[in-house]
Design a protein around this motif. Structure first.
Motif, short mmCIF file in Angstrom:
data_model
loop_
_atom_site.label_atom_id
_atom_site.label_comp_id
_atom_site.label_asym_id
_atom_site.label_seq_id
_atom_site.Cartn_x
_atom_site.Cartn_y
_atom_site.Cartn_z
N MET A 93 4.79 -1.46 8.46
CA MET A 93 5.16 -0.10 8.08
C MET A 93 6.57 -0.12 7.47
O MET A 93 7.53 -0.43 8.16
CB MET A 93 5.17 0.75 9.35
CG MET A 93 4.73 2.18 9.24
SD MET A 93 5.44 3.15 7.96
CE MET A 93 4.20 4.38 7.74
N LYS A 94 6.65 0.18 6.18
CA LYS A 94 7.95 0.06 5.50
C LYS A 94 8.84 1.28 5.71
O LYS A 94 10.04 1.20 5.51
CB LYS A 94 7.71 -0.14 3.99
CG LYS A 94 7.15 -1.50 3.65
CD LYS A 94 6.88 -1.63 2.16
CE LYS A 94 8.17 -1.81 1.37
NZ LYS A 94 7.87 -2.02 -0.07
N THR A 95 8.25 2.40 6.08
CA THR A 95 9.03 3.64 6.16
C THR A 95 8.81 4.30 7.53
O THR A 95 8.30 5.41 7.61
CB THR A 95 8.61 4.60 5.03
OG1 THR A 95 7.18 4.74 5.08
CG2 THR A 95 8.98 4.07 3.67
N ILE A 96 9.22 3.59 8.58
CA ILE A 96 8.98 4.10 9.94
C ILE A 96 9.64 5.46 10.19
O ILE A 96 9.00 6.36 10.73
CB ILE A 96 9.40 3.05 10.99
CG1 ILE A 96 8.43 1.87 10.92
CG2 ILE A 96 9.41 3.65 12.40
CD1 ILE A 96 8.85 0.67 11.75
N ASP A 141 14.92 9.20 6.04
CA ASP A 141 14.34 7.88 5.74
C ASP A 141 15.14 6.74 6.36
O ASP A 141 14.84 5.57 6.12
CB ASP A 141 14.22 7.69 4.22
CG ASP A 141 15.58 7.67 3.54
OD1 ASP A 141 16.61 7.81 4.23
OD2 ASP A 141 15.62 7.51 2.30
N GLY A 142 16.17 7.06 7.15
CA GLY A 142 16.94 6.02 7.83
C GLY A 142 18.15 5.56 7.04
O GLY A 142 18.93 4.73 7.53
N SER A 143 18.36 6.09 5.84
CA SER A 143 19.53 5.66 5.06
C SER A 143 20.78 6.43 5.54
O SER A 143 20.67 7.56 6.01
CB SER A 143 19.29 5.90 3.57
OG SER A 143 19.04 7.27 3.34
N PRO A 144 21.97 5.81 5.42
CA PRO A 144 23.18 6.49 5.93
C PRO A 144 23.58 7.68 5.06
O PRO A 144 23.40 7.67 3.84
CB PRO A 144 24.25 5.38 5.87
CG PRO A 144 23.72 4.33 4.97
CD PRO A 144 22.23 4.46 4.91
N GLY A 193 0.82 -1.21 0.00
CA GLY A 193 0.00 0.00 0.00
C GLY A 193 0.85 1.25 0.00
O GLY A 193 1.95 1.27 0.52
N LYS A 194 0.31 2.29 -0.58
CA LYS A 194 1.06 3.56 -0.69
C LYS A 194 0.01 4.65 -0.90
O LYS A 194 -0.93 4.46 -1.67
CB LYS A 194 1.97 3.45 -1.91
CG LYS A 194 3.02 4.51 -2.03
CD LYS A 194 3.89 4.18 -3.24
CE LYS A 194 4.98 5.20 -3.41
NZ LYS A 194 5.84 4.89 -4.56
N ILE A 195 0.16 5.78 -0.20
CA ILE A 195 -0.79 6.87 -0.44
C ILE A 195 -0.03 8.17 -0.65
O ILE A 195 0.96 8.42 0.02
CB ILE A 195 -1.77 7.07 0.74
CG1 ILE A 195 -1.02 7.16 2.07
CG2 ILE A 195 -2.83 5.99 0.76
CD1 ILE A 195 -1.87 7.70 3.20
#
Lengths: 157, 383
Positions: B115-118, A94-97, A18-20
Motif C-alpha cells: 500500500m503506497k498511500t497508507i 498524505d503524510g507529507s510535512p 495499481g491505481k483506481i
C-alpha cells in the motif's frame, strides 16, 4: 525460488503498479442537511435531544445512538464551547510535512451536555490551552456553501 | 464457555517492514503450511476457514474472494471477518462450539508494504462530511486523545515514552519482530513531532506478515497435540464511530470486551489471574490506557507499574513481551493474531529467550486503530 530464499531488494523484483479512481457522492441525510442549512442561512447551530433518554447530539440527528429512539426536534445552541483537547498537526493527509503546523481542536460544545466537535483552532500552537473558551468563526454569508467549511474554525476568547 | 475449544496449530512468517520477495498469497501459504504441519493435518481435514481482511488494506475490493486458495480452502466453506483477527478467533471458536465443525483454520495477514498511500487509505475511514474534509493525517485523533489523557493526569509524558523503550527492547528477544531497538527516553521525546503530543517514535510502524491458527474441539485437540492452548473467553465491543459522540478517554469498548471475555472465562480478579498480556500499543499511551481498562491495574497506576518494572519481562504482569505493535510492527487487522500468537508461544513454554516463567493464563487485546473504536479480547490458558 523457495520460501526460504526471499529477495530483499525491491529493484530486483517484478511488481505491478495499481491505481483506481474512487469517487463518491455522500448524501447528508435529514440531520446534517438541517444542521448545515441553519448555519448557511441563519448562522445558527442546531443540536437535538433524545426525547426518551435525554442524550444530546451536536450536530443534530434524527435517531438516538444510545437508546434507539427517533428524534424529531432540534434546538439552538450558541456554537461556543471549551477546548476539551487539541493537537498540533505537522503532517498533511498524505503524510507529507506541512510548512506550518495546524491546530486541531476537540471542542466540548456549550449547551450539549458534553457533545464534541472537531475543527481547526485559529491560534499559534503555544497559545492553545485545554479548558479555554472558544467561539466559531463563520464565513461571510454569501460565501457559505452548506458544508463543514462554512465554519472556518474556532477562535479562543 | 459452554464447551472447550483449543488452539492446536500455529504457523507464522517473520514480520518485516517489507516482503518484496513474497506475494500476499505466499505469505499466507507459508503460515498455513506451518500451522497444518505442526499438527499433522492437511486442508482436506479442515472443516471450515475464517479469514481476516479489509479491502483497502489488501488492495482488492471484495477481498474475501481472494482468501481461500492460499489456505487450501478452494471449494470449502470460507468466511471473512473485516475486523481484527481476535474477532476471527471468536467466530472460529463459535463455529467449533456449534458441534458442526471440528477443525477450523483462522487466518490473518498484513501486506501493508503493497500500500503506497497508507495515510490516505486510513483517512478514507473518517466521516466524509464532518471530519475527512479537514485533510489532516489520521494520527490527529491519537493526538487529541493523548493530550487529554496527559491533561487528566492518567500518566506522564515520560511514562508514555517508557512504553516505547520497553516494547522495542522486548522485541530484541523476538527473532521475528521487525522493529527491535535499544532506545532511550530522549530518543522518543526528541523524535519528530507528528500530531503533538504524539511524536514519531510513539507510533508503531507498519509491517508485513501472516499468521494462521488451527483450532478444534477438545477431543480432537487432545488427539492432535500434547500442548493445546484453550480459548477460555472472548469478548468484543465497539463504541460510537462518531468523533462527536464517542466516549473520549475511557476506552469503554476495551473495558466491555474485557469484561465479556473475563465473564466467559470465569475470571473474577484479572490482576491476579492473568499472568501476561499483549495489548495494543499502536500509539505509546494506548498500552497504559488499555491495561487499566482491562482491570489489570488500578486507575491511574499503569504508569507507575511500568516505572516499577511490573510490566517488563521480569515483572509480575508482563505486558507486550513480544515487543507489541511498536516492536513487532503494526499489522492492521492481523494485529490481534500476533498478540494471540505470543500468548500461545508463552503458554506452550516455547517463547525462547523471552519465555515468562509459570505462565498459565494470558490475555490478548486488539484495537482496530484510528479512527475506530473497536476492541476485541481473548483469554487463553494452558490448563
Amino acid at each position: 525460488m523457495g520460501l526460504s530464499e526471499r529477495i530483499e531488494r525491491n529493484v530486483d523484483l517484478s511488481y505491478f503498479e495499481g491505481k483506481i479512481p474512487v469517487n463518491y457522492v455522500y448524501t447528508y441525510g435529514l440531520g446534517l442537511e438541517k444542521f448545515f442549512n441553519a448555519i448557511k442561512e441563519k448562522g445558527e447551530f442546531l443540536a437535538s435531544r433524545c426525547p426518551e433518554c435525554g442524550a444530546v447530539y451536536f450536530p443534530c440527528r434524527i435517531f438516538c445512538e444510545r437508546c434507539f429512539s427517533e428524534i424529531t426536534r432540534t434546538f439552538k445552541v450558541p456554537g461556543t464551547g471549551t477546548v476539551y483537547s487539541y493537537t498540533v498537526c505537522h503532517l498533511d493527509m498524505d503524510g507529507s510535512p506541512k510548512k506550518e503546523p495546524d491546530v486541531v481542536g476537540l471542542i466540548e460544545v456549550d449547551g450539549t451536555e458534553g457533545a464534541k466537535f472537531v475543527h481547526f483552532i485559529d491560534a499559534k500552537p503555544d497559545k492553545v490551552t485545554i479548558g479555554r473558551k472558544v467561539k466559531p468563526v463563520l464565513k461571510a454569508k454569501k460565501d457559505r456553501e452548506g458544508g463543514i467549511f462554512d465554519i472556518k474554525g474556532f477562535r479562543q476568547v | 464457555m459452554i464447551g472447550k475449544v483449543a488452539i492446536t496449530g500455529l504457523g507464522y512468517t517473520e514480520f518485516s517492514a517489507g516482503s518484496p520477495g513474497t506475494s500476499f498469497r505466499e505469505l499466507t501459504y507459508e503460515a498455513a503450511a506451518k500451522a497444518y504441519n505442526e499438527v499433522g493435518i492437511e486442508p482436506k481435514d479442515i472443516d471450515t476457514f475464517v479469514c481476516t481482511s479489509e479491502d483497502f488494506c489488501e488492495g482488492y475490493s471484495i477481498s474475501d474472494e481472494y482468501c481461500n486458495d492460499q489456505l487450501g480452502a478452494v471449494l470449502k466453506p470460507v468466511q471473512t471477518i473485516p475486523g481484527d483477527a481476535i474477532h476471527s478467533l471468536a467466530v472460529g471458536t463459535m463455529l467449533v462450539l456449534t458441534g458442526q465443525f471440528d477443525i477450523v483454520a483462522v487466518q490473518a495477514l498484513s501486506k501493508l508494504s503493497n500500500m503506497k498511500t497508507i495515510p490516505n487509505m486510513v483517512n478514507f475511514a473518517f466521516d466524509p462530511i464532518l471530519n475527512r474534509p479537514l485533510d489532516e493525517h489520521y494520527s490527529y485523533v491519537s493526538g487529541l486523545a493523548m493530550n487529554r489523557f496527559l491533561h487528566d493526569g492518567k500518566a506522564t509524558r515520560e511514562q508514555c515514552a517508557r512504553v516505547v523503550v520497553k516494547n522495542r527492547a522486548n522485541a530484541l528477544q523476538n527473532p521475528v519482530a521487525a522493529y527491535a531497538a535499544d532506545l532511550t527516553l530522549d530518543n522518543v521525546l526528541d523524535s519528530e513531532p507528528v500530531s503533538e503530543p504524539v511524536r514519531l517514535l510513539d507510533l508503531a510502524q507498519v509491517a508485513d506478515g501472516a499468521i494462521v491458527f488451527v483450532i478444534c474441539s477438545e477431543q480432537t485437540a487432545r488427539s492432535l497435540t500434547d500442548n493445546p492452548i484453550w480459548v477460555k473467553g472472548v469478548g468484543w465491543s465497539t463504541d460510537s464511530p462518531s468523533l462527536e459522540s464517542r466516549d473520549w478517554g475511557n476506552a469503554v469498548s476495551t473495558r466491555l470486551a474485557g469484561d465479556m471475555a473475563y465473564k466467559m472465562a470465569g475470571i473474577k480478579y484479572p490482576a491476579r489471574e492473568i499472568d501476561l498480556a499483549e495489548v495494543t500499543d499502536e500509539v505509546s499511551f494506548k498500552e497504559l490506557e488499555y491495561i487499566e481498562a482491562l482491570r489489570l491495574f488500578e486507575p491511574g497506576r499503569a504508569g507507575l507499574a511500568l516505572e516499577d518494572g511490573r510490566t517488563t519481562r521480569g515483572g509480575d504482569l508482563p505486558v507486550n513481551v513480544s515487543g507489541g505493535d511498536l516492536g513487532v510492527g503494526h499489522l492492521f487487522e492481523a494485529a490481534g493474531a500476533q498478540k494471540l500468537m505470543e500468548i500461545v508461544l508463552q503458554l506452550r513454554g516455547t517463547a525462547g529467550s523471552r519465555q515468562i516463567a509459570n505462565a498459565h493464563t494470558g490475555l490478548a487485546q486488539a484495537w482496530r486503530g484510528e479512527p475506530t473504536t473497536s476492541a476485541a479480547v481473548a483469554i487463553l490458558s494452558n490448563k
